[in-house]
Write a protein that holds these residues in place. Structure first.
Motif, short mmCIF file in Angstrom:
data_model
loop_
_atom_site.label_atom_id
_atom_site.label_comp_id
_atom_site.label_asym_id
_atom_site.label_seq_id
_atom_site.Cartn_x
_atom_site.Cartn_y
_atom_site.Cartn_z
N SER A 48 81.92 35.30 26.44
CA SER A 48 81.55 34.05 25.76
C SER A 48 82.77 33.19 25.48
O SER A 48 82.65 31.98 25.32
N ALA A 73 76.40 28.85 16.71
CA ALA A 73 76.29 28.73 18.17
C ALA A 73 76.52 30.07 18.86
O ALA A 73 75.89 30.37 19.87
N LEU A 74 77.41 30.90 18.31
CA LEU A 74 77.77 32.17 18.95
C LEU A 74 76.71 33.25 18.74
O LEU A 74 76.43 34.04 19.66
N LYS A 75 76.09 33.28 17.58
CA LYS A 75 75.13 34.34 17.27
C LYS A 75 73.99 34.43 18.29
O LYS A 75 73.68 35.53 18.77
N PRO A 76 73.33 33.33 18.68
CA PRO A 76 72.27 33.45 19.70
C PRO A 76 72.79 33.97 21.04
O PRO A 76 72.07 34.70 21.74
N GLN A 77 74.03 33.63 21.40
CA GLN A 77 74.61 34.14 22.65
C GLN A 77 74.79 35.65 22.57
O GLN A 77 74.48 36.37 23.53
N VAL A 78 75.29 36.14 21.43
CA VAL A 78 75.50 37.57 21.25
C VAL A 78 74.16 38.31 21.29
O VAL A 78 74.02 39.33 21.96
N ALA A 80 71.43 37.40 22.76
CA ALA A 80 70.92 37.38 24.14
C ALA A 80 71.60 38.45 25.00
O ALA A 80 70.93 39.15 25.77
N VAL A 81 72.90 38.59 24.87
CA VAL A 81 73.64 39.61 25.63
C VAL A 81 73.16 41.01 25.23
O VAL A 81 72.91 41.86 26.08
#
Length: 193
Positions: A48, A73-78, A80-81
């Motif tokens: 990320s 912004a970072l939490k949804p990316q984490v 999803a991973v």
């Protein structure tokens, strides 16, 4: 699948709970993208660009954001991973078995060693760390590793959310040091290794 998140005492780190085992035993700390090459999951989290640390506990993953990163912004990316990884049942480590749970050997290179003739004292220290300290530290999204006992000083390494946490020094000096000194009179001090 639902992944819960919890805050930790370290404002840069969030604890993610996938509702299933992450590591069957032990823990693993990834402090850089190079460290993360051993794990497809850790590598994907570092990809990320805003992640500076990943830690695998028994039933959680702690993720540390880079300074200035926006957790909203970072939490949804984490998440999803993590969802992709656990739903696909991908291996946790490269070369892992079908369940993905190949536990790497603990890094003994960082051991400072123990004074000669202190085997009983070291056994007491390790028992207290395992039964009293580790569960509390894991609750905060981290772990603690024993690194040695020399001249009355116990050397410990904080990992995960506890590494770099503003309150980690207080935890070591006031919490852990007080506990160890109370139960093991040979302990005079606790230091970070």
């Amino acid at each position: 699948m639902f992944i819960e998140t919890e805050t930790t005492p370290n404002p840069a780190t969030l604890k993610f709970l996938p509702g299933r085992a992450v590591m069957p035993s032990g823990t693993r700390d990834f402090a850089s993208p190079e460290d993360a090459e051993a794990s497809p999951l850790a590598a994907a989290l570092f990809d990320s660009g805003d992640v500076t640390g990943v830690f695998f506990g028994s039933d959680f993953v702690s993720v540390t954001a880079a300074p200035g990163a926006d957790w909203s912004a970072l939490k949804p990316q984490v998440v999803a991973v993590l969802l992709d990884h656990f739903v696909s049942q991908a291996p946790l480590f490269t070369g892992g078995d079908a369940s993905g749970f190949t536990v790497p050997a603990e890094d003994e290179a960082e051991m400072l060693g123990d004074d000669e003739g202190t085997e009983d004292v070291v056994a007491q220290i390790k028992e207290l760390i395992e039964t009293r300290v580790r569960p509390a530290v894991a609750g905060d999204g981290g772990d603690i590793r024993y690194r040695g006992f020399r001249g009355g000083v116990v050397y410990l390494q904080m990992q995960g959310a506890c590494s770099g946490c503003p309150s980690s020094t207080a935890t070591l000096k006031h919490g852990i040091e007080g506990l160890l000194k109370h139960y093991v009179p040979e302990v005079t001090e606790v230091r970070a290794a």
